[in-house]
Design an enzyme around this catalytic site. Structure first.
Site, PDB file in Angstrom:
ATOM      1  CG  HIS A   1     -54.601-106.774  62.294  1.00  0.00           C
ATOM      2  ND1 HIS A   1     -54.330-105.530  62.821  1.00  0.00           N
ATOM      3  CD2 HIS A   1     -55.678-106.614  61.479  1.00  0.00           C
ATOM      4  CE1 HIS A   1     -55.201-104.649  62.334  1.00  0.00           C
ATOM      5  NE2 HIS A   1     -56.017-105.277  61.539  1.00  0.00           N
TER       6      HIS A   1
ATOM      7  CG  ASP B   1     -51.552-105.877  64.343  1.00  0.00           C
ATOM      8  OD1 ASP B   1     -51.518-106.046  63.119  1.00  0.00           O
ATOM      9  OD2 ASP B   1     -52.552-105.444  64.941  1.00  0.00           O
TER      10      ASP B   1
ATOM     11  CB  SER C   1     -58.007-102.415  61.960  1.00  0.00           C
ATOM     12  OG  SER C   1     -56.914-102.333  61.089  1.00  0.00           O
TER      13      SER C   1
END
Length: 716
Positions: A688, A653, A568
């Protein structure tokens, strides 16, 4: 079937060595031809700056544009290429998966916690991916009541997450959220625990959590915008009234803030919290009168954060108002404006106050000092305060599930790089602590076989950055050993040292594992965060590079054997450091990486973008645009040799959209030099956080490890 000859993959029968003067890689890879993405002209024009973005079209699946099918074809071609390149590791991946899965106790049970007369816990069964949420009335010897069988509920879904379990004050109803797409957008259901039936009430597009008023029929929840996924409204839902009982009670006008709703532990107050990076605001409502009007506790103030803890006779306010590392104030229950705040715990330059957990006679204060977490217990009767002692060089301690207000017992979690996750109950009155459970490592685990260290690297501007390190005894510090360096460094999130049983598969094969506690996190206090965000963001990247150079200088590893990993915002870190110092790393794993910073921050339709302005800056402002552009990984790819890369993402995501890593990989392939590999894998079913099952995620870990082991020539 959609075809594009650019995406055809050619697999040769022979393996070739990719070693040459431009790369350290000595691994042998199949003679596969990587997908070459089509280039389509698109210009970004802002602040008089024109930038060609030939891979902009890759957001069409997200935008439901005309090239959606071509996007999917490209992602699938990349998946096929990655599978082909790692084909000779498939058996090893299977071995790693079963090895890591074998350490997990399949039939297990969480430590029960007491709430309103019931003991609640979850338990897992052998071979099952999920769990059962259960309770027992009054005693742990009472009959078990299964409230939710998530194993059964998840049948038939590629992804399934149940969240936000909330029991009504009369113990008769359970509200919970379900996400079956992995975009963190939940549908709320309510179950009658007496009949076992779901009520007809159903609420879509929520954050998943709910808060009960004391009337047992009114719920407060956070509603999400269907496009941006921003939490923008708090709504009140009355059971049985359908849409007519669903009312907006708060709407956030500042799209840089996140909002949520909860309840004070003593059950007296419903609390709405609205907060961004720089300011926050709390609204209160009497939980006995859910149809009343929320009252502002203290109107938001510029660059002031505060949160509120309700005691029986007063409120405590945790705030950075005039206190960089936060201080604790107090005020009467009926006079909450700032003019009535008085100092309760003063500000300290060397201690960050991060949280307060309240009980009838005590508060527990979570703090950070010298980069380590600590817990202080303070009596509300006489003000006496003491700290819990833990006795390790690098560790993590945190308050665990503490839902009871009228108790002298605080539950906390403890772990370190060598200590499995442990749950303790601590009697705040007698100062006795009881180990309730330690994570069992099936097959046996001896902490004495591993060594953990805490190091400090002096970085370019003289700052000392902590590094947490673990390896197996006998690890040779001769510069020839492999080391995986992990980093994040954003949002003030601290990457504390914790145990991970999967990591043993890495350590037992000769790797060291290190965490660089770089600026942008909050390990060393609030200033640590502020020195790594906005116009100071590059400190995060240079800190990580300097930590790597320090580990090399101390002979823990060398650039031939050094690897990096981040996800991320940590994926942004990976993208930045390989642009700035590509020669340092033999391989890098970038998970769901935020690498197209400028374009994402310019597009307010992308989920969560506006919430991030106080973290990265608003590129509609020229200075922020120029600074962001100067480090954004996608913008700064050059014709040079990059390290070997494994990039992973999820099609669904919601935090970092799939097209950021897709564009990045395509542009890297176009521009880079050398024979080093770039592997890109998109999980077509997840978002995610990856897989939802408690074992499936290990397949991703096995893939990551297989990539590292292949580069090191480790085959078993």
């Amino acid at each position: 079937m959609h075809k594009n000859w650019n995406y055809m993959i050619i697999i040769g029968a022979m393996a070739i060595s990719c070693s040459d003067k431009m790369t350290k890689n000595t691994a042998s890879w199949p003679t596969a031809t990587a997908p070459i993405a089509e280039k389509k002209m698109h210009n970004r024009i802002i602040h008089g700056d024109t930038i060609a973005d030939d891979y902009y079209w890759m957001n069409d699946y997200f935008k439901k544009g005309p090239d959606s099918a071509e996007v999917i074809a490209y992602l699938e071609a990349e998946n096929s290429y990655t599978s082909a390149m790692l084909q000779d590791t498939e058996k090893f991946q299977e071995v790693l998966f079963h090895e890591m899965k074998g350490r997990i106790k399949e039939k297990d049970e969480s430590v029960p916690y007491l709430k309103n007369g019931y003991y609640y816990y979850s338990r897992t069964e052998e071979g099952k991916q999920y769990y059962k949420f259960c309770r027992k009335k009054g005693s742990l010897d009472a009959p078990e009541e299964i409230l939710l069988d998530v194993d059964d509920m998840a049948e038939g879904y590629a992804y399934y997450a149940a969240s936000g379990f909330s029991i009504s004050p009369d113990n008769k109803l359970l509200a919970f959220g379900v996400d079956t797409v992995s975009r963190r957008e939940y549908t709320i259901y309510v179950k009658n625990l007496e009949t076992g039936e779901l009520l007809p009430d159903k609420i879509d597009r929520t954050s998943g959590g709910t808060t009960w008023a004391n009337d047992n029929k009114t719920l407060f929840y956070t509603a999400k915008n269907p496009v941006t996924l921003l939490s923008e409204k708090i709504r009140r839902y009355t059971l049985g009234l359908g849409a007519g009982g669903d009312v907006v009670v708060y709407e956030e006008k500042d799209n840089t803030n996140y909002i949520g709703v909860g309840k004070s532990k003593n059950g007296k107050h419903i609390m709405i919290y609205s907060g961004g990076t720089l300011s926050s605001e709390v609204h209160l409502l009497d939980a006995d009168h859910p149809n009343g009007v929320f009252k502002v506790f203290q109107p938001r103030m510029k660059e002031v954060l505060y949160s509120v803890t309700a005691l029986a006779d007063r409120f405590l306010i945790l705030t950075n108002d005039g206190a960089k590392n936060f201080q604790v104030m107090e005020c009467p229950l009926d006079k909450t404006d700032k003019e009535h705040w008085k100092e309760f715990i003063p500000h300290r330059e060397d201690v960050l106050v991060s949280d307060i957990d309240e009980f009838k006679d005590y508060i527990v204060i979570s703090e950070r000092k010298n980069g380590l977490t600590q817990m202080a217990v303070r009596s509300l009767k006489d003000g006496h305060q003491h700290y819990l002692d833990f006795g390790e060089a690098a560790y993590t301690v945190y308050p665990s599930t503490n839902v009871e207000y009228n108790t002298d017992m605080v539950r906390y979690g403890y772990t370190s790089l060598v200590t499995p996750s442990s749950t303790f109950d601590y009697n705040m009155n007698t100062k006795e602590k009881t180990l309730r459970k330690q994570q069992e490592i099936v097959g046996g685990y001896d902490a004495d076989h591993y060594v953990t260290e805490r190091l400090f690297a002096t970085v370019a501007d003289g700052t000392q950055v902590p590094i947490s390190l673990v390896y197996k005894k006998g690890f040779p510090k001769n510069g020839n050993s492999p080391l995986l360096l992990y980093g994040y460094g954003s949002y003030g999130m601290s990457m504390d040292p914790t145990f991970n049983s999967s990591r043993l598969s890495l350590l037992d094969r000769g790797f060291a594992y290190a965490i660089a506690h770089i600026r942008g996190g909050e390990e060393m206090g609030r200033q640590w965060y502020e020195d790594g965000k906005m116009m100071n963001k590059k400190n995060t990247f240079t800190d990580f590079i300097d930590c790597a150079n320090y580990l090399i200088s101390q002979k823990y590893t060398s650039s031939d054997h050094l690897y990096a990993q981040g996800g991320s915002a940590g994926g942004l870190l990976m993208g930045a450091v390989i642009n700035m110092a590509p020669e340092l790393w033999n391989g890098v794993i970038a998970q769901v990486p935020f690498v197209d910073v400028v374009n994402t921050m310019l597009d307010e339709t992308i989920p969560l973008t506006t919430n991030e302005y106080d973290e990265w800056g608003n590129p509609n402002e020229q200075a922020a645009y120029a600074y962001m552009k100067s480090y954004s990984p996608y913008e700064n790819i050059e014709a040079k040799a990059y390290p070997n890369l494994l990039v992973t993402t999820g099609l669904h995501d919601s935090q970092v959209q799939y097209f950021e890593p897709a564009k990045w990989v395509a542009k890297l392939r176009e521009i880079k030099q050398g024979n080093q590999v770039i592997l890109f894998k998109t999980d077509m079913s997840y978002g995610h956080g990856g897989a939802s099952g408690r074992f499936d995620y290990l397949k991703d870990v096995a893939l990551n490890y297989a990539f590292l082991f292949k580069l090191e020539g480790i085959t078993e």
